[in-house]
Design an enzyme around this catalytic site. Structure first.
Site, PDB file in Angstrom:
ATOM      1  N   ARG A 132       0.576  -8.509  13.804  1.00 36.62           N
ATOM      2  CA  ARG A 132      -0.122  -7.549  12.926  1.00 36.62           C
ATOM      3  C   ARG A 132      -1.035  -8.276  11.950  1.00 36.62           C
ATOM      4  NH1 ARG A 132       4.779  -4.591  10.504  1.00 36.62           N
ATOM      5  NH2 ARG A 132       3.252  -3.547   9.182  1.00 36.62           N
ATOM      6  N   ARG A 174      11.823  -5.565   4.817  1.00 39.27           N
ATOM      7  CA  ARG A 174      11.665  -4.137   4.494  1.00 39.27           C
ATOM      8  C   ARG A 174      12.667  -3.284   5.265  1.00 39.27           C
ATOM      9  NH1 ARG A 174       5.974  -1.301   5.137  1.00 39.27           N
ATOM     10  NH2 ARG A 174       6.075  -2.332   7.165  1.00 39.27           N
ATOM     11  N   ARG A 227      11.881  -1.097  10.665  1.00 39.77           N
ATOM     12  CA  ARG A 227      10.818  -0.652  11.568  1.00 39.77           C
ATOM     13  C   ARG A 227      10.708  -1.621  12.736  1.00 39.77           C
ATOM     14  NH1 ARG A 227       5.484   0.731   8.059  1.00 39.77           N
ATOM     15  NH2 ARG A 227       4.518  -0.562   9.657  1.00 39.77           N
ATOM     16  N   ARG A 274      -9.367   0.472   9.401  1.00 45.96           N
ATOM     17  CA  ARG A 274      -8.824  -0.816   9.813  1.00 45.96           C
ATOM     18  C   ARG A 274      -9.813  -1.630  10.615  1.00 45.96           C
ATOM     19  NH1 ARG A 274      -3.317   0.513   9.149  1.00 45.96           N
ATOM     20  NH2 ARG A 274      -1.977  -1.211   9.650  1.00 45.96           N
ATOM     21  N   LYS A 301       0.832  -1.206   0.000  1.00 41.46           N
ATOM     22  CA  LYS A 301       0.000   0.000   0.000  1.00 41.46           C
ATOM     23  C   LYS A 301       0.871   1.263   0.000  1.00 41.46           C
ATOM     24  CE  LYS A 301      -1.984  -0.981   3.903  1.00 41.46           C
ATOM     25  NZ  LYS A 301      -1.254  -2.230   4.260  1.00 41.46           N
TER      26      LYS A 301
HETATM   27  P1  AP5 Z   1       4.993  -1.572   1.673  1.00 43.08           P
HETATM   28  O1  AP5 Z   1       4.579  -0.838   0.465  1.00 43.08           O
HETATM   29  O2  AP5 Z   1       5.852  -0.876   2.650  1.00 43.08           O
HETATM   30  O3  AP5 Z   1       3.728  -2.269   2.381  1.00 43.08           O
HETATM   31  P2  AP5 Z   1       2.430  -1.685   3.088  1.00 43.08           P
HETATM   32  O4  AP5 Z   1       1.246  -2.366   2.541  1.00 43.08           O
HETATM   33  O5  AP5 Z   1       2.418  -0.187   3.073  1.00 43.08           O
HETATM   34  O6  AP5 Z   1       2.701  -2.242   4.552  1.00 43.08           O
HETATM   35  P3  AP5 Z   1       2.709  -1.550   5.959  1.00 43.08           P
HETATM   36  O7  AP5 Z   1       3.459  -2.452   6.881  1.00 43.08           O
HETATM   37  O8  AP5 Z   1       3.253  -0.159   5.900  1.00 43.08           O
HETATM   38  O9  AP5 Z   1       1.210  -1.585   6.266  1.00 43.08           O
HETATM   39  P4  AP5 Z   1       0.555  -1.600   7.630  1.00 43.08           P
HETATM   40  O10 AP5 Z   1      -0.834  -1.378   7.170  1.00 43.08           O
HETATM   41  O11 AP5 Z   1       0.780  -2.714   8.546  1.00 43.08           O
HETATM   42  O12 AP5 Z   1       1.333  -0.433   8.408  1.00 43.08           O
HETATM   43  P5  AP5 Z   1       0.921   1.035   8.803  1.00 43.08           P
HETATM   44  O13 AP5 Z   1       2.150   1.851   8.636  1.00 43.08           O
HETATM   45  O14 AP5 Z   1      -0.355   1.464   8.141  1.00 43.08           O
HETATM   46  O15 AP5 Z   1       5.734  -2.908   1.184  1.00 43.08           O
HETATM   47  C1  AP5 Z   1       6.307  -3.820   2.105  1.00 43.08           C
HETATM   48  C2  AP5 Z   1       7.673  -4.319   1.606  1.00 43.08           C
HETATM   49  O16 AP5 Z   1       7.491  -5.073   0.402  1.00 43.08           O
HETATM   50  C3  AP5 Z   1       8.662  -3.210   1.242  1.00 43.08           C
HETATM   51  O17 AP5 Z   1       9.937  -3.608   1.653  1.00 43.08           O
HETATM   52  C4  AP5 Z   1       8.600  -3.093  -0.272  1.00 43.08           C
HETATM   53  O18 AP5 Z   1       9.838  -2.704  -0.826  1.00 43.08           O
HETATM   54  C5  AP5 Z   1       8.243  -4.522  -0.665  1.00 43.08           C
HETATM   55  N1  AP5 Z   1       7.356  -4.544  -1.822  1.00 43.08           N
HETATM   56  C6  AP5 Z   1       6.324  -3.714  -2.083  1.00 43.08           C
HETATM   57  N2  AP5 Z   1       5.722  -4.045  -3.236  1.00 43.08           N
HETATM   58  C7  AP5 Z   1       6.400  -5.154  -3.701  1.00 43.08           C
HETATM   59  C8  AP5 Z   1       6.251  -5.989  -4.839  1.00 43.08           C
HETATM   60  N3  AP5 Z   1       5.287  -5.755  -5.747  1.00 43.08           N
HETATM   61  N4  AP5 Z   1       7.106  -7.045  -4.972  1.00 43.08           N
HETATM   62  C9  AP5 Z   1       8.078  -7.265  -4.050  1.00 43.08           C
HETATM   63  N5  AP5 Z   1       8.269  -6.501  -2.961  1.00 43.08           N
HETATM   64  C10 AP5 Z   1       7.436  -5.459  -2.783  1.00 43.08           C
HETATM   65  O19 AP5 Z   1       0.569   0.870  10.369  1.00 43.08           O
HETATM   66  C11 AP5 Z   1       1.540   0.610  11.351  1.00 43.08           C
HETATM   67  C12 AP5 Z   1       0.871   0.585  12.727  1.00 43.08           C
HETATM   68  O20 AP5 Z   1       0.235   1.840  12.985  1.00 43.08           O
HETATM   69  C13 AP5 Z   1      -0.262  -0.416  12.900  1.00 43.08           C
HETATM   70  O21 AP5 Z   1       0.207  -1.701  13.251  1.00 43.08           O
HETATM   71  C14 AP5 Z   1      -1.084   0.265  14.014  1.00 43.08           C
HETATM   72  O22 AP5 Z   1      -0.502   0.063  15.256  1.00 43.08           O
HETATM   73  C15 AP5 Z   1      -1.006   1.713  13.671  1.00 43.08           C
HETATM   74  N6  AP5 Z   1      -2.113   2.164  12.794  1.00 43.08           N
HETATM   75  C16 AP5 Z   1      -1.987   2.619  11.514  1.00 43.08           C
HETATM   76  N7  AP5 Z   1      -3.185   2.927  11.005  1.00 43.08           N
HETATM   77  C17 AP5 Z   1      -4.092   2.665  11.978  1.00 43.08           C
HETATM   78  C18 AP5 Z   1      -5.509   2.760  12.050  1.00 43.08           C
HETATM   79  N8  AP5 Z   1      -6.238   3.182  11.013  1.00 43.08           N
HETATM   80  N9  AP5 Z   1      -6.121   2.394  13.191  1.00 43.08           N
HETATM   81  C19 AP5 Z   1      -5.416   1.968  14.245  1.00 43.08           C
HETATM   82  N10 AP5 Z   1      -4.069   1.841  14.258  1.00 43.08           N
HETATM   83  C20 AP5 Z   1      -3.410   2.183  13.130  1.00 43.08           C
END
Ligand code: AP5
Length: 203
Positions: A160, A120, A149, A86, A15
Site C-alpha cells: 500500500r 491498528r 483489517r 488517490r 486520516k
Molecule cells: P487511521 O486514522 O486509521 O489511519 P488512516 O490514515 O485513515 O489510514 P488508512 O489505512 O485507513 O488509510 P488508507 O488510505 O490506506 O485506507 P483506506 O481505507 O482509504 O490510523 C492508523 C492507526 O494509527 C490507528 O490504529 C490509529 O489508532 C493510530 N493513530 C492514529 N493517529 C495516531 C496518532 N496521532 N498517534 C498514534 N497513533 C495514531 O483504503 C483501503 C483500500 O481501499 C485501498 O488500499 C484501496 O484498495 C481501496 N481504496 C480506497 N480509496 C480508494 C480510491 N480513492 N481509489 C482506489 N482505491 C481506493
C-alpha cells in the site's frame, strides 16, 4: 461557513481518526472511499469485486470509486473527504464535481506509518479505530471483539505504501504546486493533531 475539507495523507497517517473528529466538530459528513468500499467488498462490478484489489493493497478502478464519491458529495452539505483522490485522474474528476475550502496534507514519516497500521484494530460493531500500543480500550468486551483489517498485515502494508508513493504522492505535489496545500505535522498525539487541524481550518 461551509466546510468542504480534503484530508490527504499516506495510509496510516491518521486520516480516518481525524476525519471522524472533524465531522463531529463541524457537523459535516465524513466521506471515505475506504469505508464505502469495505462495506461493499463483494459487490460485482465489471472490473471484479473491490475485495480482489483491496486485499492485495492495490487501487480499486477509478470508475467504481468516482461514482461512490460523486453520489456521496451530492448529498452532503459540508464534508471531510478521506482516502480520495488517490491518483491524478481522480483529482481531475474531483475538480469537476466540487470546489474545496481546504486541502490539508497530514505528514507522517514512513517508519511511523508501518507501526501504526500493523498495530491498528477495528471494532466491527462501532467502527471505532484502536491501536495495540497507542490506543487500547479498557473494556474487555470491546477488546475481545476487535479485528485486524486484512490489508494491515505487514506485506500488504508495504505494498500500500508503494502504491501511495507511485500514485498518490503526485496528487499531493499537484496541490502543492497550485499553492493550495496546507501541511500539518501528523506525528503527535491524536488530540494535538486535531488541534493543529482546527487551527488551520479556522485560521
Ligand atoms: P487511521 O486514522 O486509521 O489511519 P488512516 O490514515 O485513515 O489510514 P488508512 O489505512 O485507513 O488509510 P488508507 O488510505 O490506506 O485506507 P483506506 O481505507 O482509504 O490510523 C492508523 C492507526 O494509527 C490507528 O490504529 C490509529 O489508532 C493510530 N493513530 C492514529 N493517529 C495516531 C496518532 N496521532 N498517534 C498514534 N497513533 C495514531 O483504503 C483501503 C483500500 O481501499 C485501498 O488500499 C484501496 O484498495 C481501496 N481504496 C480506497 N480509496 C480508494 C480510491 N480513492 N481509489 C482506489 N482505491 C481506493
Amino acid at each position: 461557513m461551509s466546510h468542504r475539507i480534503l484530508l490527504l495523507g499516506a495510509p496510516g497517517a491518521g486520516k480516518g481518526t481525524q476525519s471522524k473528529k472533524l465531522a463531529a466538530e463541524y457537523g459535516i459528513e465524513h466521506v471515505t472511499t475506504g469505508d464505502a468500499l469495505r462495506a461493499n467488498k463483494d459487490m460485482e462490478t465489471e472490473y471484479g469485486t473491490p475485495r480482489s484489489f483491496m486485499d492485495a493493497g492495490e487501487l480499486v478502478p477509478d470508475p467504481v470509486v468516482n461514482e461512490i464519491v460523486n453520489a456521496a458529495l451530492k448529498e452532503a452539505d459540508g464534508f471531510v473527504l478521506d482516502g480520495y483522490p488517490r491518483n491524478l485522474s481522480q483529482a481531475e474528476y474531483l475538480s469537476e464535481i466540487t470546489d474545496l475550502d481546504a486541502v490539508i496534507f497530514l505528514d507522517v514519516s514512513e517508519e511511523e506509518l508501518v507501526g501504526r497500521l500493523t498495530g491498528r484494530r477495528m471494532d466491527p460493531e462501532t467502527g471505532e479505530i484502536y491501536h495495540v500500543e497507542f490506543n487500547w480500550p479498557e473494556d474487555e468486551e470491546i477488546q475481545e471483539r476487535l479485528v485486524q483489517r486484512e490489508d494491515d498485515k505487514e506485506d500488504t502494508v508495504r505494498e500500500r505504501l508503494r502504491v501511495y508513493r507511485e500514485n498518490t504522492e503526485p496528487v499531493i505535489e499537484h496541490f502543492r504546486e497550485r499553492g493550495d496545500l496546507i501541511e500539518v505535522d501528523g506525528e503527535a498525539a491524536p488530540d494535538t493533531v486535531f488541534e493543529r487541524l482546527t487551527d488551520v481550518i479556522e485560521g
